[in-house]
Enzyme design. Structure first.
Site, PDB file in Angstrom:
ATOM      1  N   HIS A 143      -1.274  -1.053  -1.152  1.00  0.00           N
ATOM      2  CA  HIS A 143       0.193  -1.587  -1.574  1.00  0.00           C
ATOM      3  C   HIS A 143       0.155  -3.298  -1.475  1.00  0.00           C
ATOM      4  O   HIS A 143       1.132  -3.512  -2.134  1.00  0.00           O
ATOM      5  CB  HIS A 143       1.207  -1.053  -0.532  1.00  0.00           C
ATOM      6  CG  HIS A 143       1.294   0.487  -0.383  1.00  0.00           C
ATOM      7  ND1 HIS A 143       1.497   1.103  -1.711  1.00  0.00           N
ATOM      8  CD2 HIS A 143       1.296   1.197   0.316  1.00  0.00           C
ATOM      9  CE1 HIS A 143       1.489   2.466  -1.405  1.00  0.00           C
ATOM     10  NE2 HIS A 143       1.177   2.363   0.006  1.00  0.00           N
ATOM     11  N   ASP A 266      -2.873  10.809   4.482  1.00  0.00           N
ATOM     12  CA  ASP A 266      -1.412  11.221   4.483  1.00  0.00           C
ATOM     13  C   ASP A 266      -0.934  12.117   3.734  1.00  0.00           C
ATOM     14  O   ASP A 266       0.021  12.699   3.378  1.00  0.00           O
ATOM     15  CB  ASP A 266      -0.636   9.838   4.559  1.00  0.00           C
ATOM     16  CG  ASP A 266      -0.910   9.097   3.505  1.00  0.00           C
ATOM     17  OD1 ASP A 266      -1.576   9.397   2.473  1.00  0.00           O
ATOM     18  OD2 ASP A 266      -0.091   8.084   3.194  1.00  0.00           O
TER      19      ASP A 266
END
Length: 447
Positions: A143, A266
């Site tokens: 990110h 995740d």
């Protein structure tokens, strides 16, 4: 190119023992400790015997500035929990601090150096042909932007590793199987056809909010950003029906010279922040399938917030990369109690509805294949000279210093004789009128 069974591939594993000791804070979901746990599982299963293991180097500011802005790197190097008040404006500018998801914690800069250095080391090994697969489970922080932290990520080791791979390879494919969209990597290469990004992620009211199927790139990069927007409850079978046909088409039309695979855990069932329902076998099948194309591949970690499952996942995927079967019973290790109550490697998906319908999955699959078919073959690039990798730059600099030192010794050049070794000044004793500096260098100035 089609998937084919591969010969035995050489695997290199990069790990820094200190990387798991950092702590984002008591209520923060990101726990670097999961990297240490994964490493201990890899050790206790004996997987380390089947690959070359390396202690990676900490990335330097120069290496990081190949993508990130220098003022952002300087800020990360200086800010600490003790001096926050002096950096209020910069923390807002760089999206770091108490009111963001990227806190300032003890050793923040050192942490970024360790996980970034390992990814760069892996890329250099691949570029030199010293291995076929390089693994860095501490990396994959997708990110981070050029001048901004985001989503628990500060330095984008993936972008830096891809830039390193581009020194040798005309085209690099980036694959992201994290539950979150790989926005930082896509943004960095959105306007180039030398990097294709392929991300499968939860889309809609979910961080970071990017990755629509119509976000396909811009300028020369139009068509080279491939996004599969999905929703909650993804199962192994549903995931595979998107991943494999799209991968087949990408390999056919893009023909990458190297691959970077981000394995954010995740997207597994039961993740603290994720909402997919993949088993280790479903997640690992993406790794196995990518490996089957026999292209030099850098494998990275990423997200994952139920840490006992993250360590299970990355240990299992290490075994996939090594073509090794693991017993389901977790062997005793320093973190054995984390795997209670069953002490098993594999996870059972939850009993929950897959919100991705047959129609929605088919629509995504058809749209992505249509996008890829519109590309006019693999782009080429004129490369007259391969830039040196950072390791070679450092080696050349050290060799030059050694050469000068040897020359000066041979020619009798020493301190205080007007040679090049005298051309040094320190700040010690400096004054505005220069007298302090004169005192510092009296021997040089003696008549």
């Amino acid at each position: 190119m089609t998937a084919a069974s591969s010969a035995k591939q050489r695997v290199s594993y990069f790990y820094q023992p200190d990387v798991g000791h950092f702590y984002y804070g008591p209520s923060h979901p990101m726990k670097p400790h999961r990297i240490t746990m994964a490493h201990h599982l890899i050790l206790s299963y004996g997987l380390y015997r089947k690959m070359e293991c390396y202690r990676s180097h900490p990335a330097s500011p120069n290496e990081m500035s190949a993508f990130h802005s220098e003022d952002y790197i300087n800020f990360l190097a200086k800010v600490t929990p003790d001096n926050l008040r002096g950096y209020v404006n910069q923390m807002q500018r760089f999206n770091v601090g108490e009111y963001t998801d990227c806190p300032v914690f003890d050793g923040l800069y050192e942490f970024t150096q360790l996980y970034t250095g390992a990814s760069l080391d892996g890329a250099v090994k691949l570029n030199r042909g010293d291995c076929d697969i390089a693994i860095n489970w501490s990396g994959g922080l997708h990110h981070a932007k050029k001048s901004e932290a985001s989503g628990f990520c500060y330095i984008n080791d993936i972008v830096l590793a891809i830039l390193e791979l581009l020194k040798v390879h005309a085209r690099v494919l980036y694959i992201d199987i994290d539950v979150h969209h790989g926005d930082g990597v896509e943004e960095a290469f959105y306007c180039t056809d030398r990097v294709m990004t392929f991300s499968l992620h939860k889309y809609g009211d979910f961080f970071p909010g990017t990755g629509h199927i119509k976000d396909t790139g811009a300028k020369e990069g139009t068509g080279f950003s491939v996004n599969a927007p999905l929703t909650s409850g993804m199962t192994d079978d549903a995931y595979e029906r998107i991943f494999k046909p799209v991968m087949d088409k990408i390999m056919e039309v893009f023909r990458p010279g190297a691959i970077v695979l981000q394995c954010g855990a995740d997207s597994l069932t039961g993740d603290r922040l994720g909402c997919f329902n993949l088993s280790l076998k479903g997640h690992g099948e993406c790794v196995r399938y990518t490996k089957s194309f026999n292209v030099p591949t850098l494998v990275l970690g990423g997200g994952g917030y139920t840490i006992r499952n993250v360590s299970r996942c990355w240990a299992y995927e290490t075994s996939v990369l090594l073509d090794t079967d693991l017993p389901d019973e977790i062997p005793y290790n320093d973190y054995f109690e984390y795997y209670a109550p069953d002490f098993k490697l594999h996870l059972t998906p939850e009993q929950r509805e897959n919100m991705n319908t047959e129609a929605s999955l088919e629509s995504v699959r058809v749209d992505l294949l249509t996008q890829l078919m519109a590309l006019k073959g693999a782009p080429s690039v004129q490369m007259s000279e391969v830039p040196p990798d950072f390791e070679l730059i450092k080696e050349d600099a050290n060799a030059e210093m050694e050469r000068k030192s040897t020359k000066e010794k041979r020619e009798g050049v020493g301190m205080n004789d007007g040679g090049s070794a005298d051309d040094r000044r320190s700040d010690k004793g400096g004054t505005k009128d220069g007298k302090g500096e004169r005192r510092e260098h009296e021997a040089e100035l003696a008549g």
